[in-house]
Design an enzyme around this catalytic site. Sequence first.
Site, PDB file in Angstrom:
ATOM      1  N   CYS A 207     -14.753  13.514 -12.311  1.00  0.00           N
ATOM      2  CA  CYS A 207     -14.619  13.377 -10.865  1.00  0.00           C
ATOM      3  C   CYS A 207     -15.473  12.191 -10.420  1.00  0.00           C
ATOM      4  O   CYS A 207     -16.114  11.530 -11.228  1.00  0.00           O
ATOM      5  CB  CYS A 207     -15.016  14.667 -10.173  1.00  0.00           C
ATOM      6  SG  CYS A 207     -16.718  15.105 -10.399  1.00  0.00           S
TER       7      CYS A 207
ATOM      8  N   ASN B  46      -2.716  10.422 -18.719  1.00  0.00           N
ATOM      9  CA  ASN B  46      -3.958   9.653 -18.853  1.00  0.00           C
ATOM     10  C   ASN B  46      -4.920  10.253 -19.862  1.00  0.00           C
ATOM     11  O   ASN B  46      -5.684   9.542 -20.503  1.00  0.00           O
ATOM     12  CB  ASN B  46      -4.646   9.504 -17.489  1.00  0.00           C
ATOM     13  CG  ASN B  46      -4.700  10.781 -16.720  1.00  0.00           C
ATOM     14  OD1 ASN B  46      -3.669  11.358 -16.391  1.00  0.00           O
ATOM     15  ND2 ASN B  46      -5.900  11.263 -16.458  1.00  0.00           N
TER      16      ASN B  46
ATOM     17  N   GLN C 193      -0.754   4.555 -16.527  1.00  0.00           N
ATOM     18  CA  GLN C 193      -1.240   4.408 -17.904  1.00  0.00           C
ATOM     19  C   GLN C 193      -0.224   3.683 -18.771  1.00  0.00           C
ATOM     20  O   GLN C 193      -0.586   2.996 -19.726  1.00  0.00           O
ATOM     21  CB  GLN C 193      -1.537   5.785 -18.515  1.00  0.00           C
ATOM     22  CG  GLN C 193      -2.751   6.483 -17.947  1.00  0.00           C
ATOM     23  CD  GLN C 193      -4.063   5.866 -18.396  1.00  0.00           C
ATOM     24  OE1 GLN C 193      -4.196   5.345 -19.503  1.00  0.00           O
ATOM     25  NE2 GLN C 193      -5.051   5.922 -17.535  1.00  0.00           N
TER      26      GLN C 193
ATOM     27  N   THR D  34      -2.998  -6.440   5.958  1.00  0.00           N
ATOM     28  CA  THR D  34      -2.903  -7.770   5.363  1.00  0.00           C
ATOM     29  C   THR D  34      -2.951  -7.661   3.836  1.00  0.00           C
ATOM     30  O   THR D  34      -3.820  -6.977   3.288  1.00  0.00           O
ATOM     31  CB  THR D  34      -4.070  -8.645   5.865  1.00  0.00           C
ATOM     32  OG1 THR D  34      -3.991  -8.687   7.291  1.00  0.00           O
ATOM     33  CG2 THR D  34      -3.997 -10.051   5.299  1.00  0.00           C
TER      34      THR D  34
ATOM     35  N   HIS E  77      -5.621  -2.727 -12.726  1.00  0.00           N
ATOM     36  CA  HIS E  77      -6.822  -2.699 -13.575  1.00  0.00           C
ATOM     37  C   HIS E  77      -6.624  -1.943 -14.880  1.00  0.00           C
ATOM     38  O   HIS E  77      -7.507  -1.942 -15.740  1.00  0.00           O
ATOM     39  CB  HIS E  77      -8.040  -2.178 -12.799  1.00  0.00           C
ATOM     40  CG  HIS E  77      -8.108  -0.701 -12.574  1.00  0.00           C
ATOM     41  ND1 HIS E  77      -8.918   0.112 -13.342  1.00  0.00           N
ATOM     42  CD2 HIS E  77      -7.516   0.103 -11.673  1.00  0.00           C
ATOM     43  CE1 HIS E  77      -8.805   1.363 -12.889  1.00  0.00           C
ATOM     44  NE2 HIS E  77      -7.958   1.391 -11.887  1.00  0.00           N
TER      45      HIS E  77
ATOM     46  N   GLY F  98      -3.395   2.601  -7.968  1.00  0.00           N
ATOM     47  CA  GLY F  98      -2.601   3.757  -8.349  1.00  0.00           C
ATOM     48  C   GLY F  98      -2.758   4.930  -7.405  1.00  0.00           C
ATOM     49  O   GLY F  98      -1.784   5.635  -7.100  1.00  0.00           O
ATOM     50  N   THR F  99      -3.969   5.153  -6.917  1.00  0.00           N
ATOM     51  CA  THR F  99      -4.197   6.303  -6.039  1.00  0.00           C
ATOM     52  C   THR F  99      -3.437   6.146  -4.732  1.00  0.00           C
ATOM     53  O   THR F  99      -2.762   7.075  -4.278  1.00  0.00           O
ATOM     54  CB  THR F  99      -5.708   6.471  -5.783  1.00  0.00           C
ATOM     55  OG1 THR F  99      -6.356   6.665  -7.046  1.00  0.00           O
ATOM     56  CG2 THR F  99      -5.988   7.657  -4.875  1.00  0.00           C
TER      57      THR F  99
HETATM   58  N1  PLP Z   1      -2.670   7.667 -12.232  1.00  0.00           N
HETATM   59  C1  PLP Z   1      -3.123   7.647 -13.491  1.00  0.00           C
HETATM   60  C2  PLP Z   1      -2.273   8.212 -14.589  1.00  0.00           C
HETATM   61  C3  PLP Z   1      -4.363   7.099 -13.780  1.00  0.00           C
HETATM   62  O1  PLP Z   1      -4.818   7.091 -15.035  1.00  0.00           O
HETATM   63  C4  PLP Z   1      -5.135   6.567 -12.715  1.00  0.00           C
HETATM   64  C5  PLP Z   1      -6.486   6.030 -12.965  1.00  0.00           C
HETATM   65  O2  PLP Z   1      -7.186   6.510 -13.823  1.00  0.00           O
HETATM   66  C6  PLP Z   1      -4.603   6.593 -11.410  1.00  0.00           C
HETATM   67  C7  PLP Z   1      -3.362   7.154 -11.213  1.00  0.00           C
HETATM   68  C8  PLP Z   1      -5.354   6.026 -10.254  1.00  0.00           C
HETATM   69  O3  PLP Z   1      -5.281   4.629 -10.281  1.00  0.00           O
HETATM   70  P1  PLP Z   1      -6.359   3.722  -9.490  1.00  0.00           P
HETATM   71  O4  PLP Z   1      -7.615   3.767 -10.286  1.00  0.00           O
HETATM   72  O5  PLP Z   1      -5.736   2.352  -9.464  1.00  0.00           O
HETATM   73  O6  PLP Z   1      -6.487   4.302  -8.140  1.00  0.00           O
END
Ligand code: PLP
Length: 390
Positions: free
Chosen positions: A334, A157, A187, A245, A209, A74-75
Amino acid sequence: MSDCPTTYLDHGATTPLRPEVADAMAAARALPLGNPTGSHRPAQRARRLLEEARDEVAASMGRQPGEIVFTSGGTESANLAVFGALGAGCRAPRSASLLSSAVEHPAVRESCRAAAQSASVTWHELPVDGSGLVDLHALEAAVDGATALVAVMLANNETGVLQPLDRVVETVRRASDTAVVFTDAVQAASFLDLAESAAGADLVALSAHKLGGPVGVGVLAVRAGVALAPRQHGGGQERERRSGTQDVVGAVGLATALHLAAAERVEVAQRVAALRDRLAGGLVASIAGACRTVPPGVATLPGHLHLCLPGVEREELLVALDAHGICASGGSSCASGALEASHVLAAMGVPDRLARGSIRFTMGRDTTAADIDRALAVVPPVVASLRHDP
Ligand code: PLP
């Protein structure tokens, strides 16, 4: 304490890897796999698995396979969305602006903040109301021809609150032909049908995940025709949008998790919401002053319960609950694990006195009635023992 049973009520942080997903990944890993860009048979096999996974993910999200970009989670998807939309727009010789709701995950907020270090980029956070819903009038007033990206998450979240994404999209389209709408569905993906609820967004992020899949793989869906500058450069994989990759086994895990979630979504959402409501009702009834942070009637994800418990410090509460085998969360932490003041609660106008004692319980498909019974038996006395002013 160490032999306490564990009651895992932190599915919003991460979910257990589903056995079916682990099996699918093990089967893929057992094959001789090459690099999917190669030409020999192991490489072709890897490419076939990757493209089957892409087809499955695309079908679950109501997108075309070519719109799916595999990422590391997600990040990365959020960073790619923000910098990608901006990079594409910045090719024009003008300044660009970013708009995001004031309750976005740090993956989005900090990407916007970092992008706004550039002199040609401005970033504006859109206010939310007391329920955490984005202010559409503020959005309407802020979008203009310079807007490169509008980021409004599908579900928060911390609180689980669902944003009115369709109305966000309508508002943006009325005001701009070029602004790209990005929704962070990380989420939401385990409970909502993204083919429907995220249909209007140009860019959609999810992460395996959070839905019973592996850590370290995610997706950014990029609507066909939306320009996205790559964030990382190299071999040009993922149609030049994300070099590197691909994690074929991870993609198989993500596709399997999404497929399984889609097949049982309605039943799981109903069951989990009933468990969540029983936990909420029981805790509010048995803990003096306890209240739900999100007012009744506001749509949330079925598994989220956010409570304010005046008179306790959430860090102390989480430690004490952990000692009794209850895993919950303060909602925002954090990398060091330390709790930060929640920008989400601050944006909603929750007084600091209440925010300090707030806690997030998040339930998932494998949460049981026994988990809720245990939480109802453990949490009230733990809160009572920690109260500074009982
Ligand atoms: N966005 C939301 C709403 C999340 O809850 C999270 C993870 O807690 C992320 C992005 C980041 O995802 P990842 O842990 O796969 O980097």
